[in-house]
Write a protein that holds these residues in place. Structure first.
Motif, PDB file in Angstrom:
ATOM      1  N   PHE A 251       0.827  -1.206   0.000  1.00  0.00           N
ATOM      2  CA  PHE A 251       0.000   0.000   0.000  1.00  0.00           C
ATOM      3  C   PHE A 251       0.867   1.264   0.000  1.00  0.00           C
ATOM      4  CE2 PHE A 251      -2.410   3.330   2.190  1.00  0.00           C
ATOM      5  CZ  PHE A 251      -3.626   3.306   1.515  1.00  0.00           C
ATOM      6  N   ALA A 252       1.815   1.351   0.937  1.00  0.00           N
ATOM      7  CA  ALA A 252       2.612   2.556   1.092  1.00  0.00           C
ATOM      8  C   ALA A 252       3.670   2.693   0.005  1.00  0.00           C
ATOM      9  CB  ALA A 252       3.279   2.579   2.469  1.00  0.00           C
ATOM     10  N   GLY A 253       4.274   1.567  -0.389  1.00  0.00           N
ATOM     11  CA  GLY A 253       5.347   1.629  -1.366  1.00  0.00           C
ATOM     12  C   GLY A 253       4.858   1.620  -2.796  1.00  0.00           C
ATOM     13  N   GLU A 254       4.037   0.619  -3.156  1.00  0.00           N
ATOM     14  CA  GLU A 254       3.597   0.494  -4.542  1.00  0.00           C
ATOM     15  C   GLU A 254       2.477   1.466  -4.894  1.00  0.00           C
ATOM     16  OE1 GLU A 254       3.105  -3.501  -6.079  1.00  0.00           O
ATOM     17  OE2 GLU A 254       4.122  -4.294  -4.301  1.00  0.00           O
ATOM     18  N   PHE A 255       1.500   1.621  -4.001  1.00  0.00           N
ATOM     19  CA  PHE A 255       0.386   2.528  -4.319  1.00  0.00           C
ATOM     20  C   PHE A 255       0.735   3.988  -4.031  1.00  0.00           C
ATOM     21  CE2 PHE A 255      -3.252   4.761  -2.252  1.00  0.00           C
ATOM     22  CZ  PHE A 255      -3.754   5.304  -3.436  1.00  0.00           C
ATOM     23  N   LEU A 256       1.064   4.320  -2.779  1.00  0.00           N
ATOM     24  CA  LEU A 256       1.345   5.716  -2.448  1.00  0.00           C
ATOM     25  C   LEU A 256       2.670   6.191  -3.034  1.00  0.00           C
ATOM     26  CD1 LEU A 256       0.169   5.903   1.290  1.00  0.00           C
ATOM     27  CD2 LEU A 256      -0.936   6.951  -0.703  1.00  0.00           C
ATOM     28  N   ALA A 257       3.549   5.262  -3.389  1.00  0.00           N
ATOM     29  CA  ALA A 257       4.845   5.576  -4.000  1.00  0.00           C
ATOM     30  C   ALA A 257       5.769   6.321  -3.052  1.00  0.00           C
ATOM     31  CB  ALA A 257       4.666   6.341  -5.313  1.00  0.00           C
TER      32      ALA A 257
END
Length: 289
Positions: free
Chosen positions: A22-28
């Protein structure tokens, strides 16, 4: 006023791998090494990290950290809180290291939300790498904004405005009672107070540097199957174009662009609609078996 901005969030999470996606791939956000063993640490600007996700048996807010300008402001805030009867705990060396700050003090608001005031964040002077986002809007505006659930909204308002120095920016009536939006810098609001049956982190927001950042984040949400909470829309208070998703622990997480900067002494007002357009609500997904 002594509080400069929202500096960091420390959140207890039950599924680290879901949050990494969520934090790395989606929110970048940029994942970085950090001092808390087993936790995920994320960078979006010069701060060594703004977000720490800490493995725990139960999810919830471990701390919302608000930055003050320097150590004298921290000492003055501690004295004011203690004079008002608030129990304040000063952070020790290891705790400061976990937050990458020079000093902090911890306490709870009248509803039990864990709050920290800190000074002297430690900077990383290498280039931040967020390839999915042109840049995050931080600097004098801080990390973004949060909305906290509070059991007595008027007591919470008095605490944050009278003791901590926040400024009322706008209000809106909800079925549960009055929702307050408060500011401490030029961001239209840094903190919201939502009436609820219990304390907790209801919502947090990141702001990208361009409309394309929002569009790309929206594409990532669909590609990764991140559940939508509110569709793309434009707010009536800060005029931000944004959308909301459900986090793995069902916080409302907003990704937006072009939020208003306002004068610190701008008069408060009441809004009767949350959006000029869009922001259609989708209920949270059913818990997995």
């Amino acid at each position: 006023m002594p509080i400069h901005s929202l500096g960091y969030l420390r959140i207890n999470v039950t599924d680290v791998q879901k949050w990494r996606r969520f934090a790395g791939e989606f929110l970048a956000l940029q994942e970085v090494s950090g001092p808390t063993e087993g936790a995920l640490h994320y960078r979006i600007d010069d701060f060594q990290h703004r977000l720490a996700l800490i493995p725990a048996e139960s999810p919830g807010l471990q701390a919302a950290g608000f930055q003050v300008t320097h150590v004298r402001d921290l000492e003055a805030a501690i004295q004011k809180l203690e004079t008002a009867g608030v129990t304040v705990t000063r952070g020790g060396k290891e705790e400061c290291e976990a937050r990458r700050v020079s000093g902090f003090a911890a306490f709870t608001d009248p509803s039990g939300n864990p709050i920290e005031l800190f000074h002297g964040p430690r900077f990383d002077h290498s280039e931040v790498r967020t390839p999915g986002v042109s840049r995050f809007v931080t600097g004098d505006l801080g990390m973004g904004h949060i909305i906290l659930n509070v059991t007595d909204v008027e007591a919470a308002y008095a605490f944050y405005v009278d003791l901590l120095g926040f400024t009322e920016r706008n209000t809106t009536e909800t079925p549960a009672g009055m929702l307050y939006f408060l500011g401490c810098n030029a961001r239209q609001h840094t903190l919201g107070l939502a009436p609820s049956s219990g304390p907790g982190l209801l919502h947090f927001m990141f702001e990208g540097g361009s409309l394309d950042d929002v569009g790309r984040a929206l594409d990532r949400a669909y590609t990764l199957g991140v559940p939508m909470m509110q569709s793309l829309g434009r707010h009536t208070n800060d005029h931000m174009v944004s959308f909301y998703v459900w986090s793995p622990d069902l916080h409302a997480v907003e990704f937006g662009y072009d939020g208003d900067r306002v004068d610190i002494d701008a008069p408060s007002y009441d809004i009767t609609e949350g959006a000029f357009w869009g922001h259609r609500f989708t209920p949270p997904p059913a818990p997995s078996a």
